[in-house]
Enzyme design. Sequence first.
Site, PDB file in Angstrom:
ATOM      1  N   THR A  10       0.776  -1.245   0.000  1.00 19.15           N
ATOM      2  CA  THR A  10       0.000   0.000   0.000  1.00 19.15           C
ATOM      3  C   THR A  10       0.808   1.297   0.000  1.00 19.15           C
ATOM      4  OG1 THR A  10      -0.097   0.058   2.420  1.00 19.15           O
ATOM      5  CG2 THR A  10      -1.877  -1.104   1.281  1.00 19.15           C
ATOM      6  N   THR A  52      -8.673   2.510  -4.141  1.00 16.70           N
ATOM      7  CA  THR A  52      -8.214   3.846  -3.749  1.00 16.70           C
ATOM      8  C   THR A  52      -8.588   4.900  -4.794  1.00 16.70           C
ATOM      9  OG1 THR A  52      -6.171   5.133  -3.543  1.00 16.70           O
ATOM     10  CG2 THR A  52      -5.984   3.103  -4.750  1.00 16.70           C
ATOM     11  N   ASP A  53      -8.646   6.164  -4.377  1.00 21.38           N
ATOM     12  CA  ASP A  53      -8.880   7.261  -5.332  1.00 21.38           C
ATOM     13  C   ASP A  53      -7.635   7.522  -6.182  1.00 21.38           C
ATOM     14  OD1 ASP A  53      -7.280   8.408  -3.359  1.00 21.38           O
ATOM     15  OD2 ASP A  53      -8.569  10.136  -3.002  1.00 21.38           O
ATOM     16  N   GLU A  54      -6.492   6.923  -5.793  1.00 20.48           N
ATOM     17  CA  GLU A  54      -5.251   7.184  -6.543  1.00 20.48           C
ATOM     18  C   GLU A  54      -5.304   6.615  -7.960  1.00 20.48           C
ATOM     19  OE1 GLU A  54      -1.576   6.968  -4.506  1.00 20.48           O
ATOM     20  OE2 GLU A  54      -2.495   7.187  -2.530  1.00 20.48           O
ATOM     21  N   TYR A  96       2.130   1.784  -7.437  1.00 18.53           N
ATOM     22  CA  TYR A  96       1.054   1.398  -6.508  1.00 18.53           C
ATOM     23  C   TYR A  96      -0.314   1.604  -7.148  1.00 18.53           C
ATOM     24  CZ  TYR A  96      -2.482   2.084  -2.846  1.00 18.53           C
ATOM     25  OH  TYR A  96      -3.647   2.037  -2.104  1.00 18.53           O
ATOM     26  N   LYS A 116      -3.282  -1.087  -8.287  1.00 16.67           N
ATOM     27  CA  LYS A 116      -4.657  -1.065  -7.766  1.00 16.67           C
ATOM     28  C   LYS A 116      -5.645  -0.908  -8.933  1.00 16.67           C
ATOM     29  CE  LYS A 116      -5.852  -1.211  -4.053  1.00 16.67           C
ATOM     30  NZ  LYS A 116      -6.136  -2.337  -3.138  1.00 16.67           N
ATOM     31  N   ASN A 118      -7.727   9.249   1.335  1.00 16.48           N
ATOM     32  CA  ASN A 118      -6.716   8.960   2.370  1.00 16.48           C
ATOM     33  C   ASN A 118      -7.357   8.714   3.730  1.00 16.48           C
ATOM     34  OD1 ASN A 118      -4.820   9.638   0.426  1.00 16.48           O
ATOM     35  ND2 ASN A 118      -3.530  10.707   1.893  1.00 16.48           N
ATOM     36  N   ARG A 123      -5.022  16.347  -0.463  1.00 13.28           N
ATOM     37  CA  ARG A 123      -5.688  15.054  -0.365  1.00 13.28           C
ATOM     38  C   ARG A 123      -7.026  15.243   0.327  1.00 13.28           C
ATOM     39  NH1 ARG A 123      -2.382  14.412  -3.576  1.00 13.28           N
ATOM     40  NH2 ARG A 123      -0.640  12.954  -3.628  1.00 13.28           N
ATOM     41  N   ASP A 148      10.797  16.358  -3.587  1.00 13.27           N
ATOM     42  CA  ASP A 148       9.453  15.831  -3.830  1.00 13.27           C
ATOM     43  C   ASP A 148       9.495  14.382  -4.317  1.00 13.27           C
ATOM     44  OD1 ASP A 148       6.725  15.904  -3.890  1.00 13.27           O
ATOM     45  OD2 ASP A 148       6.571  17.493  -5.394  1.00 13.27           O
ATOM     46  N   ARG A 149       8.397  13.657  -4.042  1.00 14.65           N
ATOM     47  CA  ARG A 149       8.223  12.294  -4.555  1.00 14.65           C
ATOM     48  C   ARG A 149       8.139  12.344  -6.085  1.00 14.65           C
ATOM     49  NH1 ARG A 149       2.722   9.979  -2.517  1.00 14.65           N
ATOM     50  NH2 ARG A 149       3.891   9.065  -0.822  1.00 14.65           N
ATOM     51  N   GLY A 160       6.741  11.839  -9.633  1.00 18.20           N
ATOM     52  CA  GLY A 160       5.375  11.658 -10.152  1.00 18.20           C
ATOM     53  C   GLY A 160       4.298  11.963  -9.124  1.00 18.20           C
ATOM     54  N   HIS A 161       4.591  12.848  -8.174  1.00 21.31           N
ATOM     55  CA  HIS A 161       3.670  13.128  -7.065  1.00 21.31           C
ATOM     56  C   HIS A 161       2.376  13.777  -7.564  1.00 21.31           C
ATOM     57  CE1 HIS A 161       3.706  14.437  -2.551  1.00 21.31           C
ATOM     58  NE2 HIS A 161       2.719  13.624  -2.847  1.00 21.31           N
TER      59      HIS A 161
HETATM   60  N1  LIG Z   1      -4.626   3.708   3.810  1.00 23.73           N
HETATM   61  C1  LIG Z   1      -5.318   4.448   2.947  1.00 23.73           C
HETATM   62  O1  LIG Z   1      -5.356   5.683   3.062  1.00 23.73           O
HETATM   63  C2  LIG Z   1      -6.104   3.787   1.838  1.00 23.73           C
HETATM   64  C3  LIG Z   1      -6.973   4.573   1.077  1.00 23.73           C
HETATM   65  C4  LIG Z   1      -7.744   3.958   0.084  1.00 23.73           C
HETATM   66  C5  LIG Z   1      -7.634   2.605  -0.149  1.00 23.73           C
HETATM   67  N2  LIG Z   1      -6.755   1.854   0.592  1.00 23.73           N
HETATM   68  C6  LIG Z   1      -6.701   0.406   0.334  1.00 23.73           C
HETATM   69  O2  LIG Z   1      -7.167  -0.244   1.507  1.00 23.73           O
HETATM   70  C7  LIG Z   1      -6.497  -1.504   1.661  1.00 23.73           C
HETATM   71  C8  LIG Z   1      -5.870  -1.588   3.041  1.00 23.73           C
HETATM   72  O3  LIG Z   1      -4.955  -0.518   3.199  1.00 23.73           O
HETATM   73  P1  LIG Z   1      -4.163  -0.280   4.566  1.00 23.73           P
HETATM   74  O4  LIG Z   1      -3.840   1.159   4.631  1.00 23.73           O
HETATM   75  O5  LIG Z   1      -4.887  -0.937   5.678  1.00 23.73           O
HETATM   76  O6  LIG Z   1      -2.826  -1.088   4.258  1.00 23.73           O
HETATM   77  P2  LIG Z   1      -1.742  -1.754   5.233  1.00 23.73           P
HETATM   78  O7  LIG Z   1      -0.470  -1.708   4.484  1.00 23.73           O
HETATM   79  O8  LIG Z   1      -1.815  -1.161   6.595  1.00 23.73           O
HETATM   80  O9  LIG Z   1      -2.239  -3.268   5.349  1.00 23.73           O
HETATM   81  C9  LIG Z   1      -2.139  -4.193   4.290  1.00 23.73           C
HETATM   82  C10 LIG Z   1      -2.251  -5.581   4.888  1.00 23.73           C
HETATM   83  O10 LIG Z   1      -2.212  -6.532   3.822  1.00 23.73           O
HETATM   84  C11 LIG Z   1      -1.347  -7.600   4.204  1.00 23.73           C
HETATM   85  N3  LIG Z   1      -0.820  -8.226   2.984  1.00 23.73           N
HETATM   86  C12 LIG Z   1       0.093  -7.692   2.105  1.00 23.73           C
HETATM   87  N4  LIG Z   1       0.345  -8.579   1.129  1.00 23.73           N
HETATM   88  C13 LIG Z   1      -0.433  -9.678   1.371  1.00 23.73           C
HETATM   89  C14 LIG Z   1      -0.615 -10.919   0.697  1.00 23.73           C
HETATM   90  N5  LIG Z   1       0.053 -11.209  -0.431  1.00 23.73           N
HETATM   91  N6  LIG Z   1      -1.487 -11.812   1.218  1.00 23.73           N
HETATM   92  C15 LIG Z   1      -2.153 -11.540   2.378  1.00 23.73           C
HETATM   93  N7  LIG Z   1      -2.000 -10.397   3.056  1.00 23.73           N
HETATM   94  C16 LIG Z   1      -1.149  -9.464   2.554  1.00 23.73           C
HETATM   95  C17 LIG Z   1      -0.270  -6.943   5.057  1.00 23.73           C
HETATM   96  O11 LIG Z   1       0.392  -7.878   5.879  1.00 23.73           O
HETATM   97  C18 LIG Z   1      -1.098  -5.926   5.847  1.00 23.73           C
HETATM   98  O12 LIG Z   1      -1.606  -6.488   7.031  1.00 23.73           O
HETATM   99  C19 LIG Z   1      -5.501  -1.598   0.513  1.00 23.73           C
HETATM  100  O13 LIG Z   1      -6.068  -2.356  -0.517  1.00 23.73           O
HETATM  101  C20 LIG Z   1      -5.318  -0.150   0.064  1.00 23.73           C
HETATM  102  O14 LIG Z   1      -4.989  -0.082  -1.303  1.00 23.73           O
HETATM  103  C21 LIG Z   1      -5.992   2.419   1.579  1.00 23.73           C
END
Ligand SMILES: NC(=O)c1ccc[n+]([C@@H]2O[C@H](COP(=O)([O-])OP(=O)(O)OC[C@H]3O[C@@H](n4cnc5c(N)ncnc54)[C@H](O)[C@@H]3O)[C@@H](O)[C@H]2O)c1
Length: 334
Positions: free
Chosen positions: A83, A122-124, A149, A153, A178, A213, A271-272, A274-275
């Site tokens: 993520t 995600t909105d990304e 990333y 997604k 976010n 964001r 900066d990152r 492609g931010h």
């Molecule tokens: N955090 C944000 O702001 C945000 C916003 C929008 C969408 N999302 C989406 O929500 C979801 C959760 O995000 P998060 O912030 O909780 O992420 P996170 O990184 O905190 O958690 C991801 C979890 O997935 C597990 N994982 C990774 N690879 C794996 C695999 N191959 N098999 C099984 N488990 C695996 C990791 O161990 C971890 O526990 C993601 O799909 C992310 O794209 C996150």
Amino acid sequence: MKYLVTGGAGFIGSNFIRFIFGKYRDAQIVNLDKLTYAGNLANLKDLENHPNYKFIKGDITDPKLMDELVSACDIVVNFAAETHVDRSILGPAEFVQTNIVGTHVLLDAVKKHDKRIHHISTDEVFGSLKLNDNARFNETTPYDPSSPYSASKASSDHLVRAYVRTFRVKATISNCSNNYGPYQFIEKLIPIIILHAVEDKKIPVYGKGENVRDWIQVEDHCHAIDLIISKGKIGETYLVGGNAEESNINIVKMILKQMGKPESLIEFVTDRKGHDLRYAIDSEKIEKELGFSRKYDLATGLKETVDWYLANQGWVEALRNKDYQKYYEQQYKR
Ligand SMILES: NC(=O)c1ccc[n+]([C@@H]2O[C@H](COP(=O)([O-])OP(=O)(O)OC[C@H]3O[C@@H](n4cnc5c(N)ncnc54)[C@H](O)[C@@H]3O)[C@@H](O)[C@H]2O)c1
């Protein structure tokens, strides 16, 4: 309902499991997680002996295990993913493997056993909006991902949609902005601000901190997911936003003010690559069709988040391992 929650040891997944047990007394949850650096069983310490909860360490790219677990559930809620955008720039391979291949493995199992899946995205995936503009993403916005990333997604979302259209798989998707709140891994912006401020350490901010964001408290996101699972239309996508657009620099300043720390702690860094400049979400569809509303405004949500991190220093310390330090130094001390 029997849930198979993938990635339930991460930030949003662990909050979702707590939300579901808080709302549905008879829910049964299997949490399947690979426990990467971001997976943390301490996020669910209070629930580990819950009679209806079971943790299984495993990988969503494992077809045999997914076949077995999907066959025994009613719904898969797929949070499992790599993520962190910055890590995807350092090494995209894991992102392709988990986010694309893993989602495909889950979809095949869901199709075979005629189950339902809700896919968290995600909105990304929509790419960047212009700064100082009123445009917002909605369910018809074309995909235009910028980072490895967001590209991974986006690919996973396309696979879910293709399985709906081609095989009539019972799937829904949500694209959320976010998230912030308790149990977020310490490499993300808001935990970094809080944890550096508490130690009077410099807070790295990309560029000039102008990137905007939309911010949503994680419990509001969990509520939205629960609404989609219970009332959402199969095959549909729902965008979920926090109605709280803010620039990174203003988020830093809000938190510093709350903590009584000086703005001189801010350190602008390169900066990152492609931010994306700005993300903003129009949540009208989920609000009108499913009655979604939020419990938190940004100020209240940030205040509670700061209080949570300050009250849970033991949880934080356990994460400061060698892998994190190595990553952090590579990222910010170049
Ligand atoms: N955090 C944000 O702001 C945000 C916003 C929008 C969408 N999302 C989406 O929500 C979801 C959760 O995000 P998060 O912030 O909780 O992420 P996170 O990184 O905190 O958690 C991801 C979890 O997935 C597990 N994982 C990774 N690879 C794996 C695999 N191959 N098999 C099984 N488990 C695996 C990791 O161990 C971890 O526990 C993601 O799909 C992310 O794209 C996150």
